[in-house]
Design a protein around this motif. Structure first.
Motif, PDB file in Angstrom:
ATOM      1  N   THR A   6      -4.651   0.614  -7.644  1.00  0.00           N
ATOM      2  CA  THR A   6      -5.749   1.241  -7.586  1.00  0.00           C
ATOM      3  C   THR A   6      -5.870   1.940  -6.236  1.00  0.00           C
ATOM      4  O   THR A   6      -5.295   1.782  -5.403  1.00  0.00           O
ATOM      5  CB  THR A   6      -6.958   0.192  -7.724  1.00  0.00           C
ATOM      6  OG1 THR A   6      -8.255   0.970  -7.834  1.00  0.00           O
ATOM      7  CG2 THR A   6      -6.965  -0.796  -6.759  1.00  0.00           C
ATOM      8  N   ARG A  22      -7.579   3.199  -3.062  1.00  0.00           N
ATOM      9  CA  ARG A  22      -8.361   2.658  -2.016  1.00  0.00           C
ATOM     10  C   ARG A  22      -8.878   3.693  -0.853  1.00  0.00           C
ATOM     11  O   ARG A  22      -8.013   4.428  -0.487  1.00  0.00           O
ATOM     12  CB  ARG A  22      -7.868   1.414  -1.305  1.00  0.00           C
ATOM     13  CG  ARG A  22      -7.573   0.212  -2.205  1.00  0.00           C
ATOM     14  CD  ARG A  22      -7.151  -1.080  -1.458  1.00  0.00           C
ATOM     15  NE  ARG A  22      -7.214  -2.131  -2.257  1.00  0.00           N
ATOM     16  CZ  ARG A  22      -8.637  -2.813  -2.265  1.00  0.00           C
ATOM     17  NH1 ARG A  22      -9.508  -2.554  -1.826  1.00  0.00           N
ATOM     18  NH2 ARG A  22      -8.756  -3.860  -3.292  1.00  0.00           N
ATOM     19  N   LYS A  23     -10.049   3.428  -0.495  1.00  0.00           N
ATOM     20  CA  LYS A  23     -10.338   4.285   0.654  1.00  0.00           C
ATOM     21  C   LYS A  23     -10.335   3.516   1.908  1.00  0.00           C
ATOM     22  O   LYS A  23     -10.947   2.539   2.208  1.00  0.00           O
ATOM     23  CB  LYS A  23     -11.832   4.904   0.581  1.00  0.00           C
ATOM     24  CG  LYS A  23     -12.225   5.818   1.685  1.00  0.00           C
ATOM     25  CD  LYS A  23     -13.821   6.367   1.273  1.00  0.00           C
ATOM     26  CE  LYS A  23     -14.096   7.485   2.378  1.00  0.00           C
ATOM     27  NZ  LYS A  23     -15.474   7.662   2.306  1.00  0.00           N
ATOM     28  N   ALA A  68     -11.681  -0.083   1.401  1.00  0.00           N
ATOM     29  CA  ALA A  68     -12.707  -0.486   0.316  1.00  0.00           C
ATOM     30  C   ALA A  68     -12.098   0.186  -0.940  1.00  0.00           C
ATOM     31  O   ALA A  68     -11.682   1.420  -0.978  1.00  0.00           O
ATOM     32  CB  ALA A  68     -14.136  -0.041   0.668  1.00  0.00           C
ATOM     33  N   THR A  69     -12.507  -0.386  -2.201  1.00  0.00           N
ATOM     34  CA  THR A  69     -11.919   0.196  -3.480  1.00  0.00           C
ATOM     35  C   THR A  69     -12.939   1.395  -3.557  1.00  0.00           C
ATOM     36  O   THR A  69     -14.003   1.064  -3.497  1.00  0.00           O
ATOM     37  CB  THR A  69     -11.850  -0.931  -4.295  1.00  0.00           C
ATOM     38  OG1 THR A  69     -10.904  -1.792  -4.138  1.00  0.00           O
ATOM     39  CG2 THR A  69     -11.086  -0.280  -5.842  1.00  0.00           C
ATOM     40  N   ASN A 108       0.778  -1.156  -0.096  1.00  0.00           N
ATOM     41  CA  ASN A 108       0.029  -0.133   0.018  1.00  0.00           C
ATOM     42  C   ASN A 108       0.867   1.290   0.112  1.00  0.00           C
ATOM     43  O   ASN A 108       1.776   1.407   0.739  1.00  0.00           O
ATOM     44  CB  ASN A 108      -0.825   0.014   1.236  1.00  0.00           C
ATOM     45  CG  ASN A 108      -1.952  -1.172   1.172  1.00  0.00           C
ATOM     46  OD1 ASN A 108      -2.852  -1.117   0.584  1.00  0.00           O
ATOM     47  ND2 ASN A 108      -1.655  -2.197   1.849  1.00  0.00           N
TER      48      ASN A 108
END
Length: 199
Positions: free
Chosen positions: A181, A183-184, A196-197, A94
């Motif tokens: 991607t 992510r939140k 969550a994406t 991440n």
């Protein structure tokens, strides 16, 4: 006595420097550290490829590319694929996205976006799964050192794969274009790197 006092005074600047050394905050690089080079890419029909090179080796590398590029797997080596601008490596870990709050938003690898169904990739060795395209349809590309990437190899006598921790899992390749991607991160999971994406 004078010698001990002189020695103690000589250590004071070193101790002060150790305490005031710049540190990375909120996932951002510390002052003086290189900023990550982050771009964006749109793929019309992205897929996650579990690429197995030709030959007796059992190593598997996770690549991300557009579905219409699958025929490349039959003709190009892993090194040649990694050098193409339309072929990416699935990102690791991440990362912080510059200009955002790293406690709330992170860049994460695309593996969790992959559908459960795997299909033959057409080269007789590899398989692929469709990636769900996050809204607004953009993926983030980060130039990273190839030394961080490891092959997935078949574990002897077992199903599935284990990671081969060799120094460089992509021989002959210095750097890769890794795709992520956005992510939140859920409030309850902040600090754990999950979330969550964004859609």
């Amino acid at each position: 006595m004078n010698t001990l006092l002189f020695f103690a005074l000589a250590l004071l600047p070193v101790a002060g420097m150790a305490q005031s050394a710049p540190r990375a905050r909120h996932g951002r690089p510390a002052p003086g550290e290189p900023q990550p080079v982050i771009g964006r890419v749109r793929l019309a029909s992205p897929v996650l490829v579990f690429y197995r090179p030709a030959g007796p080796g059992t190593a598997v590398q996770q690549l991300v590319l557009d579905k219409n590029q699958l025929p490349l797997l039959r003709t190009l080596s892993l090194e040649e694929l990694a050098q193409r601008r339309d072929v990416f490596v699935d990102g690791l870990g991440n990362l912080a996205l510059p200009g955002t709050d790293a406690q709330k938003f992170r860049l994460a690898g695309t593996s969790l976006l992959a559908g459960p169904e795997r299909k033959p990739a057409g080269d007789g060795r590899s398989t692929y799964a469709r990636l769900k395209v996050p809204s607004p349809g953009e993926l983030y590309v980060v130039r990273e050192s190839a030394e961080e990437y490891r092959h997935f190899v078949a574990a002897p006598g077992q199903q599935g794969y284990r990671i081969d921790f060799q120094t460089n899992g992509l021989p002959g390749i210095d750097s890769v274009r890794a795709v992520y991607t956005l992510r939140k991160v859920d409030a309850a999971e902040r600090g754990a790197g999950a979330g969550a994406t964004l859609r």
